[in-house]
Design an enzyme around this catalytic site. Structure first.
Site, mmCIF file in Angstrom:
data_model
loop_
_atom_site.group_PDB
_atom_site.id
_atom_site.type_symbol
_atom_site.label_atom_id
_atom_site.label_comp_id
_atom_site.label_asym_id
_atom_site.label_seq_id
_atom_site.Cartn_x
_atom_site.Cartn_y
_atom_site.Cartn_z
ATOM 1 N N LYS A 124 0.800 -1.420 0.173
ATOM 2 C CA LYS A 124 -0.471 0.425 -0.072
ATOM 3 C C LYS A 124 0.968 0.821 -0.410
ATOM 4 O O LYS A 124 2.255 1.225 0.245
ATOM 5 C CB LYS A 124 -0.909 -0.379 0.841
ATOM 6 C CG LYS A 124 -0.093 0.392 2.639
ATOM 7 C CD LYS A 124 0.077 1.454 3.176
ATOM 8 C CE LYS A 124 0.514 1.310 4.039
ATOM 9 N NZ LYS A 124 1.306 2.459 4.632
ATOM 10 N N ASP A 146 -2.879 -1.534 9.194
ATOM 11 C CA ASP A 146 -2.852 -1.727 7.538
ATOM 12 C C ASP A 146 -3.645 -3.250 7.399
ATOM 13 O O ASP A 146 -3.503 -3.193 5.863
ATOM 14 C CB ASP A 146 -1.444 -2.064 7.043
ATOM 15 C CG ASP A 146 -0.807 -0.374 7.700
ATOM 16 O OD1 ASP A 146 -1.912 0.797 7.777
ATOM 17 O OD2 ASP A 146 -0.250 -0.061 7.376
HETATM 18 O O1 C5P Z 1 -0.728 -1.569 13.915
HETATM 19 P P1 C5P Z 1 0.324 -1.928 13.962
HETATM 20 O O2 C5P Z 1 1.072 -3.258 14.989
HETATM 21 O O3 C5P Z 1 0.458 -1.725 12.802
HETATM 22 O O4 C5P Z 1 0.672 -0.603 14.810
HETATM 23 C C1 C5P Z 1 2.357 -0.688 14.794
HETATM 24 C C2 C5P Z 1 2.695 0.370 15.331
HETATM 25 O O5 C5P Z 1 2.537 1.687 14.718
HETATM 26 C C3 C5P Z 1 2.293 0.609 16.453
HETATM 27 O O6 C5P Z 1 2.356 0.001 18.432
HETATM 28 C C4 C5P Z 1 2.576 2.318 16.717
HETATM 29 O O7 C5P Z 1 3.644 2.189 17.678
HETATM 30 C C5 C5P Z 1 2.358 3.191 15.392
HETATM 31 N N1 C5P Z 1 0.977 3.072 14.968
HETATM 32 C C6 C5P Z 1 0.457 4.561 15.801
HETATM 33 N N2 C5P Z 1 -0.827 4.958 15.402
HETATM 34 C C7 C5P Z 1 -1.216 4.118 13.743
HETATM 35 C C8 C5P Z 1 -0.830 2.792 13.615
HETATM 36 C C9 C5P Z 1 0.354 2.541 14.061
HETATM 37 O O8 C5P Z 1 0.734 4.445 16.612
HETATM 38 N N3 C5P Z 1 -2.627 4.649 13.806
#
Ligand code: C5P
Length: 305
Positions: free
Chosen positions: A13, A143
């Site tokens: 993406k 994502d």
């Molecule tokens: O959701 P995901 O595990 O992909 O996110 C990885 C990290 O990215 C989270 O632990 C957080 O630190 C950061 N993140 C965030 N805000 C979001 C998406 C991700 O702070 N909307």
């Protein structure tokens, strides 16, 4: 009879707009983003096995050694989550063929999770309802739902609430990857440091961007591209400014960082123009340069054996 293996693919993406709000109590940031799935894909092949194992294959320039091969791999977590929900008790061998830069801000891990969900659903002949797969996807990462859905879509919440957008035509991008990834949580932390005390607003999606996509107005789209994480990532990796500037000098219509970086994106007017810009960037010494078209579809089963 159950298949002996299933291969599925899922796309990278990019974020045409990434608006980030103030950090929430749960540590995530509220987002207003426009996702587009582009034609760089990972393939995941699953087959029954005596014990869980993961193998990673692909171009060595993609920092493959950074991908974990134990139970923390997001493809294993995806398979286990679906197995638990469906009451399946089988271990799997999972092979991941990487085409998406690792830790590149292009949701390669999320693509692997989405591809694994659809592959396991076919292997175990579960026919899980679509909404349920999307719900499991949102448990795995912000994502992952978009990697299932694909196309072009607006993302809100922490990115996991995905609504398809009205878009006309194809868009051609040059992607410049980096051999060293950036950690998404660290980029968000740097964002918090830069935002400290500024009282940032809740994020929104600019009307001009959506109009540009509806009318396929590339000049307008180029002016509307925006990523709130760019200043944070550029502070952590100053050399990325040079990549972005070089792409514009090589006549790209617009340039921005992909997600939390370090991959850089360049909007081009069509496939020939994209090849020309890619050639210029390669000649300028930038390594992992590829051309990708968007939008493409989300995760899907490719072959069953
Ligand atoms: O959701 P995901 O595990 O992909 O996110 C990885 C990290 O990215 C989270 O632990 C957080 O630190 C950061 N993140 C965030 N805000 C979001 C998406 C991700 O702070 N909307």
């Amino acid at each position: 009879m159950s298949p002996s293996w299933v291969r599925a693919s899922a796309p990278a993406k990019i974020n045409l707009h990434l608006g980030v709000g103030p950090v929430r109590p749960d540590g995530y940031h509220p987002l207003a983003t426009v996702y587009q799935a582009v034609g760089l894909v990972d393939e995941v092949t699953v087959s029954p096995s005596a014990k869980w194992c993961v193998t990673i294959a692909g171009d060595e320039r993609l920092a493959l050694s950074d991908v974990p091969v134990d139970g923390t791999n997001i493809a294993v977590r995806a398979a286990r989550l679906l197995a638990e929900r469906a009451g399946v008790d089988d271990a799997l061998a999972i092979r991941i063929d990487k085409g998406i830069p690792v830790a590149g801000g292009m949701a390669g891990g999320s693509a692997d999770a989405a591809a694994t969900l659809v592959a396991c659903d076919a292997l175990w002949r579960l026919q899980t309802p679509r909404e349920e797969l999307v719900r499991l996807a949102s448990e795995l990462g912000s994502d992952v739902p978009f990697a299932l859905v694909g196309g072009t879509a607006v993302g809100t919440g922490r990115g996991e609430v995905v609504v398809p957008a009205m878009v006309r035509g194809d868009y051609w991008w040059v992607v410049v990857g980096s051999s060293a990834g950036l950690s998404t949580p660290e980029v968000y932390r740097e964002f918090d440091v830069l935002a400290g005390g500024l009282g940032i607003d809740d994020p929104g999606i600019p009307d001009e961007l959506m109009e540009a996509l509806r009318s396929h107005d590339l000049e307008k789209l180029a002016l509307s591209l925006h990523n709130d994480l760019e200043p944070a990532a550029l502070r952590m990796r100053p050399r990325l400014s040079e990549v972005l500037t070089t792409g514009i000098e090589e006549t790209a219509l617009g340039a921005l960082l992909s997600g939390s970086g370090p991959s850089c994106l360049f909007l081009c007017s069509g496939p020939e123009h994209a090849q020309q810009v890619a050639h210029g960037l390669r000649a300028g010494g930038f390594g992992a340069v590829s051309v990708a078209r968007g939008p493409v579809g989300g995760a899907k089963v490719e072959r069953v054996g």
